[in-house]
Design an enzyme around this catalytic site. Sequence first.
Site, mmCIF file in Angstrom:
data_model
loop_
_atom_site.group_PDB
_atom_site.id
_atom_site.type_symbol
_atom_site.label_atom_id
_atom_site.label_comp_id
_atom_site.label_asym_id
_atom_site.label_seq_id
_atom_site.Cartn_x
_atom_site.Cartn_y
_atom_site.Cartn_z
ATOM 1 N N PHE A 129 0.824 -1.372 0.299
ATOM 2 C CA PHE A 129 0.110 -0.291 0.058
ATOM 3 C C PHE A 129 0.780 1.436 -0.085
ATOM 4 C CE2 PHE A 129 -2.571 3.352 1.919
ATOM 5 C CZ PHE A 129 -3.378 3.171 0.910
ATOM 6 N N ASP A 214 9.245 2.451 1.283
ATOM 7 C CA ASP A 214 8.379 3.937 1.783
ATOM 8 C C ASP A 214 7.667 2.952 3.573
ATOM 9 O OD1 ASP A 214 5.940 4.390 2.952
ATOM 10 O OD2 ASP A 214 5.012 3.461 1.207
ATOM 11 N N LYS A 243 3.186 9.753 8.714
ATOM 12 C CA LYS A 243 1.882 9.283 9.708
ATOM 13 C C LYS A 243 2.818 10.136 10.934
ATOM 14 C CE LYS A 243 0.486 5.236 7.832
ATOM 15 N NZ LYS A 243 -1.265 5.477 7.855
HETATM 16 N N1 PLP Z 1 2.670 4.139 2.539
HETATM 17 C C1 PLP Z 1 2.302 3.463 3.267
HETATM 18 C C2 PLP Z 1 2.995 2.688 3.413
HETATM 19 C C3 PLP Z 1 1.137 3.646 4.710
HETATM 20 O O1 PLP Z 1 0.598 2.716 5.249
HETATM 21 C C4 PLP Z 1 0.527 4.624 4.033
HETATM 22 C C5 PLP Z 1 -1.360 4.890 4.808
HETATM 23 O O2 PLP Z 1 -1.507 4.136 5.063
HETATM 24 C C6 PLP Z 1 0.444 5.537 2.521
HETATM 25 C C7 PLP Z 1 1.460 4.956 2.183
HETATM 26 C C8 PLP Z 1 -0.129 6.512 2.581
HETATM 27 O O3 PLP Z 1 -0.308 7.604 3.478
HETATM 28 P P1 PLP Z 1 -1.959 8.792 3.694
HETATM 29 O O4 PLP Z 1 -2.528 8.224 4.076
HETATM 30 O O5 PLP Z 1 -0.827 9.575 4.288
HETATM 31 O O6 PLP Z 1 -1.451 9.825 2.340
#
Ligand code: PLP
Length: 392
Positions: A129, A214, A243
């Site tokens: 994700f 990520d 986050k």
């Molecule tokens: N990348 C990862 C690993 C995530 O867990 C998330 C959100 O859950 C995102 C990207 C996207 O982040 P945002 O919700 O702040 O756009």
Amino acid sequence: MRGHPSFLMPTYARYPVTLVRGEGMRVFDAQGQAYLDFAGGIAAVPIGHSHPAWLGAVEAQLRRLVHVSNLFFTEPQEALAARLVSLAGFGLVFLANSGAEANEAALKLVRRWGRPRGRTEVVALLGSFHGRTFATLAATGQPAKHAPFAPLPGGFVHVPHNDPEALDGAVGPSTAAVLLEPVLGEGGVVPLDPDYLALARRLCTERGALLVLDEVQTGVGRTGAWFAFQRLGVEPDVVTLAKALGGGLPIGAVIAREELAFGPGEHASTFGGGPVPCAAALAVLEVIEREGLLEHCRARGDQLLRGLRAAGAEGVREVRGAGLLVGVEMVDERARRVVLALLSRGFLATEAGPAVVRFAPPLTVSAEDVEALLEAFPAACEEAAARAPVPG
Ligand code: PLP
């Protein structure tokens, strides 16, 4: 718990409670009922709710300067970039407002670097994700989430996680980058094998591609190190954060090797890295360091992981995680029922997919708080089992 209609788009399957106040590890609903926050705003409240140092820094910055745009230097932004580079041990920083934006920027960096080299493809993982914008959705390895929004931007290839042969076969002359979450968060709290990450690094180096991590969910101490890659001994070329970084305020960051950096006019954000979220992030990093929260996270994470494994709760298939990112995989799609049973016992948790209950509490969580959850968990699982939908 809630009666009135909502005028919000039903984007989320929200839990039936309206939260009005938070303090440390606790949040309170409109009726004054307290909950221990093992959801942690989906891994985004690393130092608890309204930590006095964080509140002081944010209040002071609100009074001093809130917004001037990125056409000017600001002190909190410069300080935060310097701090992030010193923690990561490499790079230059671009600041955004969210995880998706940080990843979007990382994907643009990768494309910009790869294009003149004939490398335009990104290899990512099935079940991953990376966000909800078009490009980060395309990077996300969950076809069901793609379908309603096709056509998505091209150039993404997905391989199964922890599968060395599949990765070996996918990284080639047209690969610009391999994009990985050290722990697949939304995909069910699935840690990557350290050997698999080391292989990804080696393949990228040998075959001339970039390694992008990520760390939107795993970064800022969540796994017991500033970055998960530091526990795993693998250095990426690009890493993204969001986050936890703002301690509850929206901010995202890309740290990339210097030679990959955007030039003037190549990328931008009106609000990205504003003075207030930067001051908040600096306070978060300061508190984590001053209060020894990396070590604390490892100890409490261990207590939580071992305790959940030892609990022998009904319907649990596997307990896994890293630091204070812990997932309990149930034998079937009953995670929501477990989360609701926990809610009624005064604990917040979230689902990470239909079968996985996720715990991502503040790094400040105490041994007693963990013990309280461990005591309540088996009964919540029992209730979830008893409430199984009748087949047919
Ligand atoms: N990348 C990862 C690993 C995530 O867990 C998330 C959100 O859950 C995102 C990207 C996207 O982040 P945002 O919700 O702040 O756009």
